[in-house]
Motif scaffolding. Structure first.
Motif, PDB file in Angstrom:
ATOM      1  N   ILE A   1       0.841  -1.209   0.000  1.00 43.27           N
ATOM      2  CA  ILE A   1       0.000   0.000   0.000  1.00 43.27           C
ATOM      3  C   ILE A   1       0.870   1.249   0.000  1.00 43.27           C
ATOM      4  CG2 ILE A   1      -1.618   1.375   1.375  1.00 43.27           C
ATOM      5  CD1 ILE A   1      -2.945  -1.313   2.167  1.00 43.27           C
ATOM      6  N   LYS A   2       1.888   1.277   0.851  1.00 35.78           N
ATOM      7  CA  LYS A   2       2.786   2.434   0.896  1.00 35.78           C
ATOM      8  C   LYS A   2       3.489   2.632  -0.442  1.00 35.78           C
ATOM      9  CE  LYS A   2       3.636   2.115   5.834  1.00 35.78           C
ATOM     10  NZ  LYS A   2       4.572   1.664   6.872  1.00 35.78           N
ATOM     11  N   ALA A   3       3.927   1.533  -1.045  1.00 33.91           N
ATOM     12  CA  ALA A   3       4.655   1.633  -2.316  1.00 33.91           C
ATOM     13  C   ALA A   3       3.773   2.177  -3.426  1.00 33.91           C
ATOM     14  CB  ALA A   3       5.229   0.267  -2.705  1.00 33.91           C
ATOM     15  N   ILE A   4       2.547   1.704  -3.511  1.00 35.10           N
ATOM     16  CA  ILE A   4       1.687   2.139  -4.627  1.00 35.10           C
ATOM     17  C   ILE A   4       0.868   3.390  -4.290  1.00 35.10           C
ATOM     18  CG2 ILE A   4       1.587  -0.144  -5.678  1.00 35.10           C
ATOM     19  CD1 ILE A   4      -1.246  -0.441  -4.524  1.00 35.10           C
ATOM     20  N   SER A   5       1.072   3.938  -3.102  1.00 33.30           N
ATOM     21  CA  SER A   5       0.343   5.157  -2.751  1.00 33.30           C
ATOM     22  C   SER A   5       0.872   6.372  -3.514  1.00 33.30           C
ATOM     23  CB  SER A   5       0.405   5.411  -1.248  1.00 33.30           C
ATOM     24  OG  SER A   5       1.735   5.722  -0.860  1.00 33.30           O
ATOM     25  N   GLU A   6       2.079   6.271  -4.027  1.00 34.46           N
ATOM     26  CA  GLU A   6       2.696   7.361  -4.781  1.00 34.46           C
ATOM     27  C   GLU A   6       2.382   7.174  -6.264  1.00 34.46           C
ATOM     28  OE1 GLU A   6       5.108   8.408  -6.998  1.00 34.46           O
ATOM     29  OE2 GLU A   6       5.088  10.434  -6.190  1.00 34.46           O
ATOM     30  N   PRO A   7       1.782   8.181  -6.906  1.00 34.59           N
ATOM     31  CA  PRO A   7       1.363   8.037  -8.308  1.00 34.59           C
ATOM     32  C   PRO A   7       2.466   7.617  -9.277  1.00 34.59           C
ATOM     33  CG  PRO A   7       0.447  10.035  -7.362  1.00 34.59           C
ATOM     34  CD  PRO A   7       1.401   9.478  -6.351  1.00 34.59           C
ATOM     35  N   ARG A   8       3.680   8.141  -9.116  1.00 34.24           N
ATOM     36  CA  ARG A   8       4.758   7.749 -10.032  1.00 34.24           C
ATOM     37  C   ARG A   8       5.084   6.268  -9.895  1.00 34.24           C
ATOM     38  NH1 ARG A   8       7.232  12.778  -8.568  1.00 34.24           N
ATOM     39  NH2 ARG A   8       6.888  14.258 -10.237  1.00 34.24           N
ATOM     40  N   ARG A   9       5.041   5.760  -8.676  1.00 31.11           N
ATOM     41  CA  ARG A   9       5.340   4.330  -8.493  1.00 31.11           C
ATOM     42  C   ARG A   9       4.261   3.472  -9.141  1.00 31.11           C
ATOM     43  NH1 ARG A   9       7.984   6.143  -3.453  1.00 31.11           N
ATOM     44  NH2 ARG A   9       6.107   5.851  -2.246  1.00 31.11           N
ATOM     45  N   ARG A  10       3.004   3.897  -9.055  1.00 28.52           N
ATOM     46  CA  ARG A  10       1.940   3.161  -9.753  1.00 28.52           C
ATOM     47  C   ARG A  10       2.183   3.180 -11.256  1.00 28.52           C
ATOM     48  NH1 ARG A  10      -1.271   6.005  -6.091  1.00 28.52           N
ATOM     49  NH2 ARG A  10      -2.106   7.351  -7.732  1.00 28.52           N
ATOM     50  N   ALA A  11       2.598   4.341 -11.768  1.00 23.60           N
ATOM     51  CA  ALA A  11       2.875   4.455 -13.204  1.00 23.60           C
ATOM     52  C   ALA A  11       4.064   3.577 -13.602  1.00 23.60           C
ATOM     53  CB  ALA A  11       3.133   5.918 -13.565  1.00 23.60           C
ATOM     54  N   ILE A  12       5.087   3.535 -12.778  1.00 20.87           N
ATOM     55  CA  ILE A  12       6.238   2.667 -13.052  1.00 20.87           C
ATOM     56  C   ILE A  12       5.795   1.218 -13.076  1.00 20.87           C
ATOM     57  CG2 ILE A  12       8.411   1.783 -12.096  1.00 20.87           C
ATOM     58  CD1 ILE A  12       8.920   4.689 -11.058  1.00 20.87           C
ATOM     59  N   LEU A  13       4.988   0.847 -12.105  1.00 19.43           N
ATOM     60  CA  LEU A  13       4.499  -0.532 -12.029  1.00 19.43           C
ATOM     61  C   LEU A  13       3.729  -0.903 -13.292  1.00 19.43           C
ATOM     62  CD1 LEU A  13       4.752  -2.801  -9.987  1.00 19.43           C
ATOM     63  CD2 LEU A  13       2.631  -2.028  -8.948  1.00 19.43           C
ATOM     64  N   LYS A  14       2.929   0.023 -13.802  1.00 22.98           N
ATOM     65  CA  LYS A  14       2.199  -0.227 -15.049  1.00 22.98           C
ATOM     66  C   LYS A  14       3.158  -0.400 -16.227  1.00 22.98           C
ATOM     67  CE  LYS A  14      -2.177   2.037 -14.026  1.00 22.98           C
ATOM     68  NZ  LYS A  14      -3.100   3.119 -14.412  1.00 22.98           N
ATOM     69  N   LEU A  15       4.216   0.420 -16.254  1.00 23.85           N
ATOM     70  CA  LEU A  15       5.187   0.329 -17.354  1.00 23.85           C
ATOM     71  C   LEU A  15       5.861  -1.036 -17.412  1.00 23.85           C
ATOM     72  CD1 LEU A  15       7.055   3.769 -17.245  1.00 23.85           C
ATOM     73  CD2 LEU A  15       5.638   2.893 -19.104  1.00 23.85           C
ATOM     74  N   VAL A  16       6.161  -1.580 -16.252  1.00 22.74           N
ATOM     75  CA  VAL A  16       6.905  -2.850 -16.216  1.00 22.74           C
ATOM     76  C   VAL A  16       5.992  -4.050 -15.956  1.00 22.74           C
ATOM     77  CG1 VAL A  16       9.072  -1.730 -15.575  1.00 22.74           C
ATOM     78  CG2 VAL A  16       7.554  -2.581 -13.766  1.00 22.74           C
ATOM     79  N   ALA A  17       4.701  -3.844 -16.060  1.00 21.36           N
ATOM     80  CA  ALA A  17       3.747  -4.927 -15.801  1.00 21.36           C
ATOM     81  C   ALA A  17       3.870  -6.048 -16.818  1.00 21.36           C
ATOM     82  CB  ALA A  17       2.325  -4.386 -15.774  1.00 21.36           C
ATOM     83  N   HIS A  18       4.148  -5.705 -18.080  1.00 26.52           N
ATOM     84  CA  HIS A  18       4.173  -6.721 -19.135  1.00 26.52           C
ATOM     85  C   HIS A  18       5.458  -6.710 -19.947  1.00 26.52           C
ATOM     86  CE1 HIS A  18       0.050  -7.544 -18.154  1.00 26.52           C
ATOM     87  NE2 HIS A  18      -0.238  -6.272 -18.282  1.00 26.52           N
TER      88      HIS A  18
END
Length: 116
Positions: free
Chosen positions: A13-30
């Protein structure tokens, strides 16, 4: 169902609470990407992206692989499993609670109709 580790949920939750980290996670999802390619998507410094990647790694959401001097990153989908399980359980409990309320109200109105 397996017991959920509260620390892993808190870290995710703490990691994905920051918008840039969510965006990074989406970039490397696939796809697996080097830090430089990830940084190209943001208007922040590469060291800032490296810090975000470190937080995601520590939360178990991203895996880092070295290839020569490159560091490649990709999402670790199983890292989100504890958070997903937690949310699924909360959702199921909420639906069950709503069902009980609806059944209670229906029973109450049925009882009023019979009394009237």
């Amino acid at each position: 169902m397996e017991e959920i580790d509260p620390d892993s949920i808190d870290n995710a939750i703490k990691a994905i609470s920051e918008p840039r980290r969510r965006a990074i996670l989406k970039l490397v999802a696939h796809q697996e990407l080097p830090a430089g390619r990830i940084a190209e998507h943001f208007e922040v410094t590469r060291p800032a992206i490296s810090q975000h990647l470190q937080v995601l790694k520590e939360a178990g959401l991203v895996i880092e692989r070295r290839e020569g001097t490159k560091r490649l990153y990709r999402a670790r989908h199983e890292g989100l499993a504890p958070l997903r399980q937690f949310l699924d359980e909360m959702w199921a409990e909420s639906l069950d609670f709503a069902r009980r309320i609806a059944e209670g109200e229906r029973g109450l109105s049925d009882h009023r109709a019979e009394a009237g």
